[in-house]
Design a protein around this motif. Structure first.
Motif, PDB file in Angstrom:
ATOM      1  N   ILE A 102      25.086  11.644  41.748  1.00 29.72           N
ATOM      2  CA  ILE A 102      24.306  12.427  40.231  1.00 29.72           C
ATOM      3  C   ILE A 102      25.083  13.103  39.310  1.00 29.72           C
ATOM      4  N   TRP A 103      26.219  13.622  39.921  1.00 30.06           N
ATOM      5  CA  TRP A 103      27.185  14.421  38.919  1.00 30.06           C
ATOM      6  C   TRP A 103      27.826  13.191  38.071  1.00 30.06           C
ATOM      7  N   LEU A 104      28.269  12.160  38.519  1.00 28.15           N
ATOM      8  CA  LEU A 104      28.977  11.250  37.783  1.00 28.15           C
ATOM      9  C   LEU A 104      27.999  10.729  36.742  1.00 28.15           C
ATOM     10  N   TRP A 110      20.919  18.975  33.807  1.00 28.85           N
ATOM     11  CA  TRP A 110      20.406  19.527  35.012  1.00 28.85           C
ATOM     12  C   TRP A 110      19.038  19.374  35.424  1.00 28.85           C
ATOM     13  N   TYR A 111      18.293  18.923  34.645  1.00 30.30           N
ATOM     14  CA  TYR A 111      16.923  18.736  34.825  1.00 30.30           C
ATOM     15  C   TYR A 111      16.592  17.357  35.769  1.00 30.30           C
ATOM     16  N   LEU A 112      17.413  16.331  35.117  1.00 29.62           N
ATOM     17  CA  LEU A 112      17.514  15.030  35.576  1.00 29.62           C
ATOM     18  C   LEU A 112      18.165  15.031  36.988  1.00 29.62           C
ATOM     19  N   ALA A 113      19.240  15.967  36.946  1.00 28.68           N
ATOM     20  CA  ALA A 113      19.905  16.272  38.291  1.00 28.68           C
ATOM     21  C   ALA A 113      19.216  16.742  39.254  1.00 28.68           C
ATOM     22  N   LEU A 114      18.519  17.529  38.989  1.00 28.54           N
ATOM     23  CA  LEU A 114      17.643  18.198  40.012  1.00 28.54           C
ATOM     24  C   LEU A 114      16.826  17.224  40.560  1.00 28.54           C
ATOM     25  N   PHE A 119      14.886  13.364  44.976  1.00 26.83           N
ATOM     26  CA  PHE A 119      14.718  12.251  45.395  1.00 26.83           C
ATOM     27  C   PHE A 119      15.823  11.928  46.924  1.00 26.83           C
ATOM     28  N   GLY A 120      16.893  12.419  46.571  1.00 24.04           N
ATOM     29  CA  GLY A 120      17.690  12.278  47.523  1.00 24.04           C
ATOM     30  C   GLY A 120      17.423  13.103  49.005  1.00 24.04           C
TER      31      GLY A 120
END
Length: 292
Positions: A102-104, A110-114, A119-120
């Motif tokens: 996700i970081w890569l 951050w909103y998409l990362a969350l 999902f994970g």
């Protein structure tokens, strides 16, 4: 190594491969994202297999009377405590690999990362609670829906998004193919175990439908999976090379016929591996075809 069930891992690679091929087809591809996505998904698949070994033994589906391959906890090769530790380790590995992915891919979005972290976590929860826990959803016949979502729509669509940073609905039909073929593997597994599942109170789809209708269901899954891929190629008016995946059709026909004619668990079991590998080959041919 037996508890890991290496023969199921091609399914994990199939959805990652399909999403990556589609991203490359649309002009987006990142090798590091492919590698991390593959590591994450394989870790989740192994986690699911270990949790399934543990959960089915605890709930009685993997008993001494079971006709399929002996499971590690049920046979005593691995203790329940050892398997619990392995499940925890794989859950941590999956989480760390997923966070790195996700970081890569998303960086400071951050909103998409969350969203993808959610999902994970949902994937980890689904992997563990399929047969483990107090109310495993696999015992209610909901495993097929979960497999279709995580190995199809979410696996393919999520991989595509991590490569491209956006989404296109073109991925839906190939994702449906992957999801249906993966569901076919689960259905074949449940047809093999139908007798022991009935005794354990596991209400899988074959238990609910009966063997004869479960065979029809299996043929339907494979036929619709192939049909979705054909629809995608027809809609995109791609080159003749895009039909390369059709060469994998005989493998699916062999599998469908095997489910219909083999009655014992020992003769049916090898076709689980055959369908998993056939799915990966289908994805490779499909992906190469659309890129040519």
């Amino acid at each position: 190594m037996e508890a890991i069930r290496l023969r199921t891992l091609p399914l994990a690679l199939s959805c990652i491969g399909m999403g990556s091929f589609l991203a490359a087809y649309d002009g987006h591809f990142s090798l590091p994202i492919l590698i991390l996505a593959a590591i994450t998904t394989i870790s989740l698949q192994i986690l699911s297999n270990l949790a399934n070994d543990y959960g089915d033994t605890i709930h009685g589906a993997d008993s001494a009377e079971r006709e399929g391959p002996k499971r590690a906890v049920q046979s005593g090769a691995i203790t329940s405590a050892e398997m619990k530790r392995a499940i925890i380790i794989l859950a941590i590995v999956s989480l760390l690999s997923g966070i790195a992915l996700i970081w890569l891919a998303l960086g400071d979005q951050w909103y998409l990362a969350l969203l993808f972290l959610g999902f994970g976590l949902a994937s980890i929860w689904a992997a563990i609670t399929y047969t483990a826990g107090k109310n495993p959803y696999g015992y209610m016949g909901l495993g097929d829906i979960s497999v279709f979502i995580f190995f199809g729509l979410l696996g393919v669509g999520g991989t595509y998004f991590l490569h491209a940073g956006s989404i296109t609905w073109d991925f839906i039909l190939p994702a449906v193919s992957c999801g249906l073929f993966a569901t076919g593997v689960l259905n074949l597994n449940n047809i093999r175990d139908i007798t022991s599942d009935i005794k354990a109170g596991k209400r899988s789809i074959p238990v609910r439908l009966g063997r004869s209708k479960a065979i029809i269901y299996h043929w339907t899954l494979l036929a619709l999976g192939f049909g979705a891929a054909c629809w995608f190629v027809a809609l995109n008016q791609a080159s003749l090379f895009s039909w390369l995946f059709v060469f994998s059709a005989p493998l699916f026909l062999i599998n469908a016929r095997a489910v219909a004619i083999h009655q014992t668990a020992s003769t049916l079991d090898p076709f689980l591996k055959q369908l998993a590998i056939s799915t990966l080959l289908f994805v490779l041919l499909f992906g190469i075809g659309i890129l040519l």
